[in-house]
Write a protein that holds these residues in place. Structure first.
Motif, PDB file in Angstrom:
ATOM      1  N   ASP A 181      -9.258   0.840   1.722  1.00  0.00           N
ATOM      2  CA  ASP A 181      -9.742  -0.495   1.353  1.00  0.00           C
ATOM      3  C   ASP A 181      -9.840  -1.438   2.560  1.00  0.00           C
ATOM      4  O   ASP A 181     -10.499  -2.469   2.475  1.00  0.00           O
ATOM      5  CB  ASP A 181      -8.804  -1.140   0.320  1.00  0.00           C
ATOM      6  N   PRO A 226      -3.833  -1.422  -3.483  1.00  0.00           N
ATOM      7  CA  PRO A 226      -4.746  -1.092  -2.378  1.00  0.00           C
ATOM      8  C   PRO A 226      -4.480   0.283  -1.776  1.00  0.00           C
ATOM      9  O   PRO A 226      -3.338   0.754  -1.756  1.00  0.00           O
ATOM     10  CB  PRO A 226      -4.454  -2.175  -1.339  1.00  0.00           C
ATOM     11  N   THR A 281      -4.812  -4.998  -8.194  1.00  0.00           N
ATOM     12  CA  THR A 281      -5.184  -3.828  -7.412  1.00  0.00           C
ATOM     13  C   THR A 281      -3.939  -3.164  -6.827  1.00  0.00           C
ATOM     14  O   THR A 281      -2.922  -3.821  -6.599  1.00  0.00           O
ATOM     15  CB  THR A 281      -6.091  -4.225  -6.230  1.00  0.00           C
ATOM     16  N   THR A 315       0.873  -1.173   0.000  1.00  0.00           N
ATOM     17  CA  THR A 315       0.000   0.000   0.000  1.00  0.00           C
ATOM     18  C   THR A 315       0.911   1.224   0.000  1.00  0.00           C
ATOM     19  O   THR A 315       1.903   1.238   0.753  1.00  0.00           O
ATOM     20  CB  THR A 315      -0.875  -0.013   1.281  1.00  0.00           C
TER      21      THR A 315
END
Ligand SMILES: NC(=O)c1ccc[n+]([C@@H]2O[C@H](COP(=O)([O-])OP(=O)(O)OC[C@H]3O[C@@H](n4cnc5c(N)ncnc54)[C@H](O)[C@@H]3O)[C@@H](O)[C@H]2O)c1
Length: 289
Positions: free
Chosen positions: A228, A224, A222, A187
């Motif tokens: 999320d 993130p 994805t 992330t």
């Protein structure tokens, strides 16, 4: 309508974390009151003016700072029933041979202190309240708590330790306290590294093409965002949603556990695979260089 966390009082350890701040806000929206302890006043300033949030600047590796946080919850909100572990430090994928021998002990101690001791010490300090109020504990794990290469060996070891702590504590504290975890994936945050090797100046979000890397390796493709993960934490904190769940970790990293042997994901056609391999090759060369 009553929120999912109405009446709850939570202590977020290292809760100024980029990954946890939206969760703190969601907890409040869902009716909880929150104490956030973090070593960074700048991170905590993001909560300025928020109702039902008390911030404390402190070091979660220290007994007295955890005691201060638990006392703040009890004095201001009447009790404590939920503990969320967020603090963390990362090792930027460093290979063991690249860790200078003379710095290894200090780096080890710093990483285990921040990633493991903060969670366990906070839990120990909050224990009477958690048991009395039949509460729950949620630790932030990582894909690195399950698989190789989410960091170097020290980060991976700390996150496996967090995972092991969840399993052991879920056993020790049943039936009174549920203990679970959330495992985010890569992330884009300001996650930094241990001072012992000068990595405290580095930030994950500054790594070149890191968003592309995360997307390339993830079956769901994805990248993130901290937002999320909020419902995973809320789900685990709410006994209405998860009263039968303990000793579990929600792996919310886009499916790293189901990666294929050749392709990352099943619908990766030969054409997509070639694009992926070319991009991966470029990135690998850049990181090596
Ligand atoms: N960013 C990612 O890709 C990723 C992926 C998986 C798991 N995680 C985990 O998520 C958690 C949050 O990380 P993040 O990415 O939001 O980075 P972050 O740097 O924003 O969060 C870490 C927080 O821990 C705090 N902290 C560090 N030492 C502390 C101490 N001694 N006492 C109190 N607070 C302390 C920092 O000030 C910071 O707010 C960490 O446990 C990390 O390992 C992150």
């Amino acid at each position: 309508m009553a929120g999912l966390l109405e009446g709850k009082v939570a202590y977020f350890v290292g809760g100024g974390a980029d990954i946890c701040r939206p969760t703190v806000k969601k907890f409040v929206e869902e009716g909880a009151k929150v104490v956030v302890l973090d070593i960074s006043p700048t991170k905590l300033s993001e909560f300025n003016g928020m109702r039902d949030v008390i911030t404390i600047v402190g070091d979660a590796t220290k007994l007295e700072d955890n005691e201060k946080a638990v006392k703040a919850a009890v004095d201001n909100f009447g009790k404590l029933d939920t503990l969320v572990g967020c603090s963390g430090t990362w090792d930027f994928f460093v290979r063991i041979w690249n860790i200078p021998k003379e710095k290894f002990p200090a780096m080890f101690d710093e990483m285990f202190s921040i990633n493991v001791k903060t969670y366990l010490l906070a839990t120990r300090v909050a224990l009477d309240q958690l048991i009395k109020n039949k509460g729950s504990v949620i630790y932030t794990v990582s894909n690195a708590g399950f698989y190789s290469a989410g960091g170097g060996v020290l980060y991976t070891a700390t996150k496996f330790a967090v995972r092991g702590s969840i399993i052991q504590l879920a056993y020790e504290l049943a039936p009174d306290v549920r203990v679970n975890g959330v495992a985010p994936g890569g992330t884009i945050t300001a996650l930094s590294g241990p001072k012992a090797v000068g990595m405290d100046k580095n930030k994950l979000k500054d790594l070149p093409k890191i968003d592309e890397v995360i997307k390339l390796i993830t079956p769901l493709q994805t990248v993130p965002k901290p937002e999320d993960y909020v419902w995973s934490y809320v789900f685990l904190a709410s006994e209405k949603m998860s009263r039968t769940v303990t000793g579990e970790i929600i792996e919310a990293h886009g499916g790293l556990g189901i990666r294929g042997l050749l392709e990352v994901y099943g619908m990766q056609t030969p054409e997509r695979f070639k694009q992926w391999a070319d991009a991966a090759y470029q990135i690998l060369k850049m990181y090596e260089g």
